[in-house]
Scaffold this motif. Structure first.
Motif, short mmCIF file in Angstrom:
data_model
loop_
_atom_site.label_atom_id
_atom_site.label_comp_id
_atom_site.label_asym_id
_atom_site.label_seq_id
_atom_site.Cartn_x
_atom_site.Cartn_y
_atom_site.Cartn_z
N ALA A 199 -20.82 16.20 -95.35
CA ALA A 199 -20.76 14.91 -94.67
C ALA A 199 -20.83 15.03 -93.15
O ALA A 199 -20.79 14.03 -92.44
CB ALA A 199 -19.47 14.19 -95.06
N ARG A 200 -20.90 16.25 -92.63
CA ARG A 200 -20.98 16.51 -91.18
C ARG A 200 -19.77 15.98 -90.43
O ARG A 200 -19.88 15.52 -89.29
CB ARG A 200 -22.28 15.94 -90.60
N THR A 201 -18.60 16.05 -91.07
CA THR A 201 -17.36 15.68 -90.38
C THR A 201 -16.71 16.89 -89.71
O THR A 201 -15.62 16.77 -89.16
CB THR A 201 -16.36 15.07 -91.38
N GLY A 202 -17.37 18.05 -89.77
CA GLY A 202 -16.80 19.28 -89.21
C GLY A 202 -16.63 19.21 -87.71
O GLY A 202 -17.25 18.39 -87.01
N LEU A 203 -15.80 20.11 -87.19
CA LEU A 203 -15.42 20.07 -85.77
C LEU A 203 -15.69 21.38 -85.05
O LEU A 203 -15.09 21.67 -84.03
CB LEU A 203 -13.93 19.71 -85.67
N SER A 204 -16.62 22.19 -85.60
CA SER A 204 -16.91 23.47 -84.96
C SER A 204 -18.41 23.74 -84.80
O SER A 204 -18.79 24.81 -84.35
CB SER A 204 -16.28 24.62 -85.75
N GLY A 205 -19.25 22.79 -85.19
CA GLY A 205 -20.68 23.01 -85.10
C GLY A 205 -21.25 23.83 -86.24
O GLY A 205 -22.41 24.27 -86.19
N ALA A 206 -20.48 24.04 -87.30
CA ALA A 206 -20.94 24.87 -88.42
C ALA A 206 -22.11 24.25 -89.16
O ALA A 206 -22.88 24.96 -89.81
CB ALA A 206 -19.78 25.12 -89.39
N ALA A 207 -22.27 22.93 -89.09
CA ALA A 207 -23.36 22.25 -89.78
C ALA A 207 -24.52 21.93 -88.86
O ALA A 207 -25.45 21.21 -89.26
CB ALA A 207 -22.85 20.98 -90.45
N ASN A 208 -24.51 22.44 -87.64
CA ASN A 208 -25.58 22.11 -86.69
C ASN A 208 -26.89 22.77 -87.07
O ASN A 208 -26.93 23.94 -87.49
CB ASN A 208 -25.18 22.55 -85.28
N ALA A 209 -27.97 22.01 -86.90
CA ALA A 209 -29.30 22.51 -87.23
C ALA A 209 -29.77 23.54 -86.22
O ALA A 209 -29.32 23.56 -85.07
CB ALA A 209 -30.28 21.34 -87.28
N SER A 210 -30.69 24.38 -86.66
CA SER A 210 -31.40 25.27 -85.75
C SER A 210 -32.86 24.84 -85.72
O SER A 210 -33.35 24.17 -86.64
CB SER A 210 -31.28 26.73 -86.21
N ASP A 211 -33.58 25.18 -84.66
CA ASP A 211 -34.96 24.72 -84.52
C ASP A 211 -35.81 25.17 -85.70
O ASP A 211 -35.81 26.34 -86.09
CB ASP A 211 -35.56 25.28 -83.23
N GLY A 212 -36.54 24.20 -86.28
CA GLY A 212 -37.47 24.52 -87.34
C GLY A 212 -36.85 24.78 -88.69
O GLY A 212 -37.53 25.22 -89.63
N CYS A 213 -35.57 24.50 -88.84
CA CYS A 213 -34.89 24.82 -90.09
C CYS A 213 -35.09 23.74 -91.14
O CYS A 213 -35.55 22.63 -90.86
CB CYS A 213 -33.39 25.00 -89.84
N ILE A 214 -34.71 24.10 -92.37
CA ILE A 214 -34.52 23.13 -93.43
C ILE A 214 -33.05 22.75 -93.42
O ILE A 214 -32.19 23.61 -93.57
CB ILE A 214 -34.86 23.72 -94.81
N VAL A 215 -32.75 21.48 -93.19
CA VAL A 215 -31.38 21.02 -93.38
C VAL A 215 -31.24 20.66 -94.86
O VAL A 215 -31.97 19.81 -95.38
CB VAL A 215 -31.07 19.79 -92.50
N LEU A 216 -30.32 21.33 -95.52
CA LEU A 216 -30.09 21.13 -96.95
C LEU A 216 -28.80 20.34 -97.12
O LEU A 216 -27.70 20.89 -97.08
CB LEU A 216 -30.00 22.47 -97.67
N SER A 217 -28.94 19.02 -97.26
CA SER A 217 -27.77 18.15 -97.37
C SER A 217 -27.41 17.99 -98.84
O SER A 217 -28.22 17.51 -99.65
CB SER A 217 -28.08 16.79 -96.75
#
Length: 455
Positions: A71-89
């Motif tokens: 849900a991207r409620t994290g508080l450390s940037g652990a779910a942040n995307a990187s350039d060109g990545c696949i975001v797997l939600s």
């Protein structure tokens, strides 16, 4: 990009792929400040294990990084995307597959909302204790990824203690089953516990077997006011030293109390320097609260008020749950620290944090899972002011340094992500980091899973 999309489309329905850059941008980051995020190439929302496997096989063949998200409620940037990545939600994988009152387990997919699971198992007379403050929105998969805690950890423990087994899709698309459904089991290395808190860097959790407990009686809460945080921390030490086992033991400082009142007119006592909330879910909670109330008075509490009924208790818990949201209204931005220290050092941690706030001329509110020694200093600052933003970042680091000096850890439940990479290296040391990198390489030799996180 075209090769990636063509490959993904061979095993995914059209609705599972998001390529509109305006939409994919909304998946780029979680709720942490000062954490860089890249631009994803595509967002994938699978509904089945087979679809997750397809994504990972495509990513491996094409050497494309994959960032798993809840849900991207994290508080450390652990779910942040990187350039060109696949975001797997994983939010669409939200089925509760089984609840067994006999085995006292629930089997769930990663996108199940924490509060939804809690309410469903309650209908069976069961209880899933981990309850992060974001429990109405956060997912079980995200809780597993960051080893989340919550308000009830002082008695019931954290997420890691409730994960019995996992199904995990590995970087190359293979499906791994770890752990068990049984009450006991010690076969082989404990890979289940290894995945808990790994922040999606070792594999994609697609199913979890969770331990449940019998539903306890409704808890009653006591509120105690103190003239100083030190006195409130002294009360915490007295409570734990005497062998009490509260279901909740939380602390809110003056800044937090005033912010909650300002946000929601909760009527909390603004004259207090520290408000301690203590709850019991025992057969006779009133007697337990009376004993704890006496200890609070002995530690210097100026007022001790036990709730009359569960409804009044729930209002106090709502006030605590909205602490972080309320502090976000103090200034335009916040940085939320997550330092955990031994309970005996809790007073020193709060006093040191107050000194840091004064040194950097900032407002820092503190809410704390006091029974665990887990503090959440919230640095409030104006993100449009470069100097204030700099001081906010420096104060955040100073708080983590203080925690380590007091024998604590840089994160009790929020994880490392991007925000605390440098500090993880300081806490674990050179040998510890080397071994952890070796574990990462064994599971993800190409380094495709959530790159740039942890270390």
């Amino acid at each position: 990009m075209s090769d990636l999309l063509e490959r993904l489309r061979t095993g995914l329905p059209a609705e599972a792929l998001i390529t509109d850059p305006d939409v994919t941008a909304s998946y780029a980051h979680d709720m942490a400040s000062f954490c860089e995020a890249g631009t994803p190439a595509v967002v994938v929302l699978p509904r089945t294990v087979e679809q997750v496997q397809h994504v990972m096989r495509a990513a491996t063949d094409l050497r494309v990084p994959v960032v798993p998200q809840g849900a991207r409620t994290g508080l450390s940037g652990a779910a942040n995307a990187s350039d060109g990545c696949i975001v797997l939600s994983l939010v669409k994988m939200d089925r509760i597959l089984e609840v067994s009152p006999v085995d006292r387990i629930a089997v769930v997919e990663p996108g199940v909302i924490n509060a939804v699971l809690s309410r469903v198992v309650n209908e069976h007379g069961l209880y899933y204790p981990p309850d992060p403050s974001s429990w109405e929105t956060c997912t079980i998969g995200g809780n597993i990824g960051t080893a989340s805690g919550g308000l009830c950890c002082v008695k019931y423990g954290v997420t890691a203690e409730y994960v019995l087994g996992l199904d995990v899709v590995l970087a190359d698309g293979r499906l791994l089953t770890t752990g068990r459904r049984t009450a006991k089991g010690v076969a082989g290395y404990d890979l289940t516990r290894l995945f808990v808190g790994s922040e999606g860097s070792l594999g994609i959790v697609v199913k979890a077997v969770l331990a449940l407990k019998p539903q306890p009686p409704q808890q009653l809460v006591l509120a105690a006011e103190f003239l100083s945080a030190a006195a409130a921390c002294d009360a915490v030490c007295r409570i734990m030293e005497r062998g009490h086992t509260p279901s909740l033991l939380e602390l809110m400082d003056r800044t937090t109390v005033r912010a909650v009142n300002e946000l929601a007119s909760m009527g909390l006592p603004e004259t207090t320097e520290a408000l301690l909330l203590c709850a019991f879910d025992t057969p006779d909670p009133a007697a337990d609260l009376a004993a704890v109330g006496a200890l609070c008075t002995a530690a210097g509490a100026t007022d001790v008020v036990p709730a009359d009924d569960p409804a009044e208790s729930e209002l106090l818990l709502q006030a605590r749950r909205m602490s972080l949201t309320a502090l976000e209204t103090v200034r335009s931005a916040t940085m939320i620290d997550d330092v955990c220290v031994p309970r005996s050092q809790l007073g020193a941690m709060l006093e040191g944090t107050a000194a840091i706030a004064e040194r950097y001329d900032l407002t820092i509110g503190v809410c704390s899972h006091a029974g665990d020694g887990n503090t959440h200093p919230v640095v409030c600052f104006d993100h449009t002011d470069p100097d204030e933003s700099r001081r906010a970042r420096e104060s955040f680091d100073a708080i983590m340094a203080l925690g380590l000096e007091l024998g604590g850890t840089i994160t009790g439940e929020h994880g490392v992500g991007v925000l605390k990479k440098e500090w993880l290296a300081r806490e674990l040391g050179e040998t510890g980091i080397e071994l952890q990198r070796g574990i990462k390489a064994a599971f993800d030799p190409l380094g495709l899973l959530n790159p740039g996180k942890l270390f």
